[in-house]
Design an enzyme around this catalytic site. Structure first.
Site, PDB file in Angstrom:
ATOM      1  N   GLY A  88      10.896 -38.019   0.636  1.00  0.00           N
ATOM      2  CA  GLY A  88      11.323 -36.742   0.062  1.00  0.00           C
ATOM      3  C   GLY A  88      11.388 -36.843  -1.447  1.00  0.00           C
ATOM      4  O   GLY A  88      10.592 -37.570  -2.056  1.00  0.00           O
ATOM      5  N   GLU A  89      12.295 -36.119  -2.053  1.00  0.00           N
ATOM      6  CA  GLU A  89      12.513 -36.071  -3.514  1.00  0.00           C
ATOM      7  C   GLU A  89      11.374 -35.376  -4.247  1.00  0.00           C
ATOM      8  O   GLU A  89      11.498 -35.040  -5.411  1.00  0.00           O
ATOM      9  CB  GLU A  89      12.649 -37.479  -4.144  1.00  0.00           C
ATOM     10  CG  GLU A  89      13.761 -38.322  -3.631  1.00  0.00           C
ATOM     11  CD  GLU A  89      13.811 -39.700  -4.310  1.00  0.00           C
ATOM     12  OE1 GLU A  89      12.972 -39.981  -5.186  1.00  0.00           O
ATOM     13  OE2 GLU A  89      14.703 -40.483  -3.963  1.00  0.00           O
ATOM     14  N   GLY A  90      10.230 -35.229  -3.594  1.00  0.00           N
ATOM     15  CA  GLY A  90       9.032 -34.729  -4.282  1.00  0.00           C
ATOM     16  C   GLY A  90       8.011 -35.831  -4.488  1.00  0.00           C
ATOM     17  O   GLY A  90       6.957 -35.608  -5.093  1.00  0.00           O
TER      18      GLY A  90
END
Ligand SMILES: Cc1cc2nc3c(=O)[nH]c(=O)nc-3n(C[C@H](O)[C@H](O)[C@H](O)COP(=O)(O)O)c2cc1C
Length: 596
Positions: free
Chosen positions: A562-564
């Site tokens: 996640g997080e980008g």
């Protein structure tokens, strides 16, 4: 009685307002006659001021040696600012001229004395900063009068204020408000240089006008803006002509036809989105990491305590997370948006405080959020997209943080696609078999609670009929978001819609962004044209999501962070696809023989 000016004089007032520019280039060396300078300073001195305190002073500088010392101070600060910029921004900054200290014959410093007028200055007791505001109004008068006199003015703010004050011999109780470079110019640009250079854009005035209360946007005399409805209306299909031109150009480029594989499709889609071939390069890029907490965490679906959301936000802001490392490598900016973290976050640069509430409610017990909250989060996400594009970004990248958000994602994916919870639920950050079984059961319970029994939970789509027309996800996407979503899901859906409305590409990260994209596309089907799937996450629900959206992931590395992170990895691919379409020679232009 009509006190307005005659039409020609009104026109002149509006003209000077429209044509005032911050000027940095094209100064002429001619001196500014004393009488002209005197008129401009007298205009500045007529500014309104709090309690009529007139806190300003004007220091007129012409001495070359002093200006050289001051220019050196500005250069140092500009260098420090540039060192902090991500790749494309740093290159763009390099092209900008940010001061004309030595190119102009006169520099004027406008200062502020916060103490002038004494203790009982009318209006300043409650708002001490009104002293500075008053000096700024003097600057505005000066700027307008200078324009009418044909003088260009460039405001320089690359200074340590105390350092500059010392150079000017300012007493300690005076502060520098503005450093202005003034001189005659060859011409005035029609628009701000920062706009023509693509650094930033003017926001439409209707975005800035609110009726009665903040958030009720709309121009006087016009119907109030319904931000969500307007957003959806603004999303239109890609431009078929630009897509055809891009496909045709790909075939004429000096390479075998189709040899860039998926990147050819990416370039064609970018052209369709932009409505031009070649499309603009998708840079600078900004990753917006939307962070929020989830009530469903209480069901024991994650081994991580909820506090980790806020702790990771601090890590993103300190530059210590994986997304920061990847973004630094790809030359993208990282911005963090608190849309619902269950903690108070310190205001720091890079954090956008947009909290809707301190976490959602547990969706197994009731809706995760109210409908109003879902709409507020959607609109917030769209506004972030808008602001980032107005700030000059040409590519948006989704990021997210929220302990337990893979559970909410699984529920959203099931609701929007009809997937079976066992198929759509994954192990998130890594959970044992018992927790995994509980997670599936929690998703089932949520679906059973919020979706009609006929469609939940096992509504597996067939290849030809992925969704029944009366599927709740399609009928009421906002209701589905409110039932299961995190605030980051709703805000990400708005972010995607905002990008689509502005026809700027948005690179999606993994399963959280995918779940949000399902909501966005359910609200506005053409929004999918703006979406580029950065990667395929290891979460099983993500594959279901991508096939439902019809998007092909650019990177497939088994990431599940996640997080980008996955989206940022794909950024250079999307940029390369656009650059190839723009830069690669064609057989005819390069004189290379095409295949017979
Ligand atoms: C408070 C303030 C500080 C500014 N500082 C700088 C600066 O350091 N360097 C610069 O090139 N422009 C500076 N500007 C100019 C703005 O970039 C400019 O006003 C803006 O791009 C809008 O363009 P316009 O003034 O031509 O309409 C400053 C403007 C303001 C109001």
């Amino acid at each position: 009685m009509n006190n307005s000016y005659p039409q020609d004089q009104r026109d002149a007032v509006y003209r000077v307002i429209a044509e005032r520019r911050d000027v940095r280039r094209g100064f002429r060396p001619d001196p500014v006659p004393a009488d002209v300078l005197g008129r401009v300073l007298a205009a500045a001195h007529q500014a309104p001021s709090v309690g009529f305190s007139q806190p300003w002073d004007f220091i007129v500088i012409t001495d070359r040696a002093r200006r050289e010392r001051i220019a050196a101070l500005a250069r140092r600060h500009a260098g420090e600012f540039a060192a902090d910029l991500p790749g494309a921004r740093a290159r763009a900054f390099d092209q900008l001229k940010i001061e004309s200290i030595l190119d102009t014959p006169v520099n004027i410093v406008v200062s502020c004395d916060r103490t002038r007028g004494g203790r009982h200055t009318l209006g300043r007791h409650a708002q001490p900063q009104t002293a500075e505001f008053s000096s700024v109004l003097a600057v505005a008068n000066l700027w307008l009068a200078a324009r009418a006199e044909g003088l260009g003015v460039g405001w320089v703010s690359f200074f340590d204020e105390r350092e500059l004050a010392a150079e000017l011999g300012l007493p300690a109780h005076l502060e520098v408000i503005a450093y202005l470079c003034v001189g005659y110019v060859t011409s005035f640009a029609a628009e701000p240089e920062l706009q023509s250079s693509g650094w930033a854009r003017r926001r439409p005035v209707s975005w800035a006008v609110h009726a009665e209360e903040f958030g009720h946007r709309g121009m006087p005399g016009e119907a109030p803006v319904d931000p969500l409805a307007d957003l959806i209306t603004a999303i239109t299909p890609p431009d078929a002509e630009a897509m055809a031109a891009a496909a045709e150009r790909q075939d004429r480029m000096t390479k075998p036809r189709g040899s860039l594989g998926v990147l050819e499709d990416v370039s064609v889609r970018l052209a369709g989105l932009a409505g031009s071939c070649p499309p603009p390069l998708p840079e600078p890029a900004c990753v917006a990491v939307f962070a929020a907490d989830h009530g469903v965490h209480a069901q024991g679906v994650s081994p991580w305590p909820q506090e980790v959301t806020a702790q990771m936000v601090a890590n993103f802001l300190a530059g210590g997370a994986v997304v920061n490392a990847f973004a630094a490598q790809a030359g993208a900016e990282v911005t963090v948006v608190d849309v619902g973290v269950a903690a108070d976050l310190e205001p720091v640069p890079g954090l956008l405080p947009r909290k809707i509430a301190r976490g959602t409610a547990d969706f197994t017990e009731g809706p995760a959020m109210t409908r109003d909250q879902a709409v507020a989060a959607l609109v917030t996400g769209a506004e972030i997209a808008r602001d980032l594009v107005a700030a000059g970004n040409r590519c948006l990248v989704t990021g997210d943080m929220g302990i337990a958000n893979t559970t909410a994602s699984a529920a959203l994916i099931c609701a929007f696609t009809g997937a079976d919870p066992a198929e759509a639920t994954g192990r998130g950050t890594g959970i044992d078999a018992a927790t995994y079984a509980r997670k599936i059961e929690v998703v089932c319970r949520g679906l059973a609670r919020h979706l009609p029994a006929s469609v939940a939970p096992a509504r597996t789509p067939g290849p030809d009929s992925p969704d029944s027309p009366d599927s709740p996800g399609l009928v009421d996407p906002v209701g589905v978001l409110a039932a299961f979503g995190g605030f980051e899901h709703a805000a990400l859906a708005g972010f995607i819609l905002g990008a689509a409305a502005l026809r700027v590409p948005v690179i999606l990260d993994g399963v959280i962004a995918g779940a949000a994209a399902l909501a966005a596309v359910a609200l506005a089907p053409d929004a999918v044209a703006a979406c580029f799937a950065g990667h395929r996450s290891a979460e099983p629900g993500h594959a279901v999501t991508l096939s439902h959206l019809g998007l092909r992931p650019l990177v497939d590395l088994g990431l599940r962070l996640g997080e980008g992170t996955g989206a940022v990895l794909a950024l250079p691919l999307v940029q390369s696809a656009a650059r190839a379409l723009r830069d690669v020679a064609t057989f005819d232009s390069a004189g290379v023989a095409d295949k017979l």
